[in-house]
Design an enzyme around this catalytic site. Structure first.
Site, PDB file in Angstrom:
ATOM      1  N   ARG A  24       0.893  -1.102   0.450  1.00  0.00           N
ATOM      2  CA  ARG A  24       0.112   0.279   0.189  1.00  0.00           C
ATOM      3  C   ARG A  24       0.758   1.410  -0.031  1.00  0.00           C
ATOM      4  NH1 ARG A  24      -2.173   5.103   0.337  1.00  0.00           N
ATOM      5  NH2 ARG A  24      -4.121   4.780   0.860  1.00  0.00           N
ATOM      6  N   GLU A  32     -10.942   4.583  -5.052  1.00  0.00           N
ATOM      7  CA  GLU A  32     -11.439   3.079  -5.151  1.00  0.00           C
ATOM      8  C   GLU A  32     -11.640   2.955  -6.678  1.00  0.00           C
ATOM      9  OE1 GLU A  32     -10.927   1.145  -1.927  1.00  0.00           O
ATOM     10  OE2 GLU A  32     -10.458   2.884  -0.859  1.00  0.00           O
ATOM     11  N   ARG A  66      -1.170  -5.282   4.536  1.00  0.00           N
ATOM     12  CA  ARG A  66      -0.503  -5.184   3.203  1.00  0.00           C
ATOM     13  C   ARG A  66       0.714  -4.611   4.071  1.00  0.00           C
ATOM     14  NH1 ARG A  66      -4.820  -1.035   0.295  1.00  0.00           N
ATOM     15  NH2 ARG A  66      -5.181  -0.410   2.345  1.00  0.00           N
TER      16      ARG A  66
END
Length: 154
Positions: A24, A32, A66
């Protein structure tokens, strides 16, 4: 490291010695994939990163497991320029918000304001047009459906 897959504009899968890891990008929040401008931002980053070698500076993990990382693009061979910060590039091109929840003012905010004034990327309909991803994630399905249109100029 090499980018194997662009999940969305701020999340990537990278090749590692043990297989793949999800990363990330720090410093930004990009739309998104299912919200207005999400496909465009993801496509831009995909064209820029797919198969590219990048430098990562991992700074922890998020709630989803992540790796949180600063990502720098490696210069072309014999380039006189150094590496380029990916978060800066996304904000300058108008495909992400400057986002650092631990800071009162994000470091890339001046770059975001510049992109807004120039009407780049998700700012092409003005600064009031796009919905921040943190707000989008909190919306119910009906509200998302009503706000899925994005910018009429898209």
């Amino acid at each position: 490291m090499r980018i194997e897959r662009v999940v969305d504009a701020d999340t990537y899968e990278v090749a590692t010695a043990g297989g793949r890891a999800r990363v990330r990008l720090l410093g930004v929040d990009a739309p998104e994939a299912n919200q207005p401008f999400g496909r465009q931002a993801t496509a831009l980053v995909g064209a820029l990163l797919q198969g590219q070698h990048v430098w990562l500076q991992v700074r922890g993990r998020d709630l989803y497991g992540r790796h949180l990382a600063a990502v720098r693009l490696r210069p072309a061979a014999f380039s006189p320029f150094g590496t380029m910060a990916l978060d800066s590039l996304l904000v300058v091109r108008g495909w992400a918000w400057a986002y650092e929840p631990s800071r009162t003012i994000a470091r890339r905010l001046a770059e975001q304001l510049q992109a807004q004034r120039a009407g780049r990327g998700l700012w092409q309909c003005g600064p009031a047009g796009p919905i921040e991803p943190r707000v989008w994630r909190s919306m119910d399905a009906e509200t998302k459906r009503r706000n899925r249109g994005g910018c009429p100029r898209m």
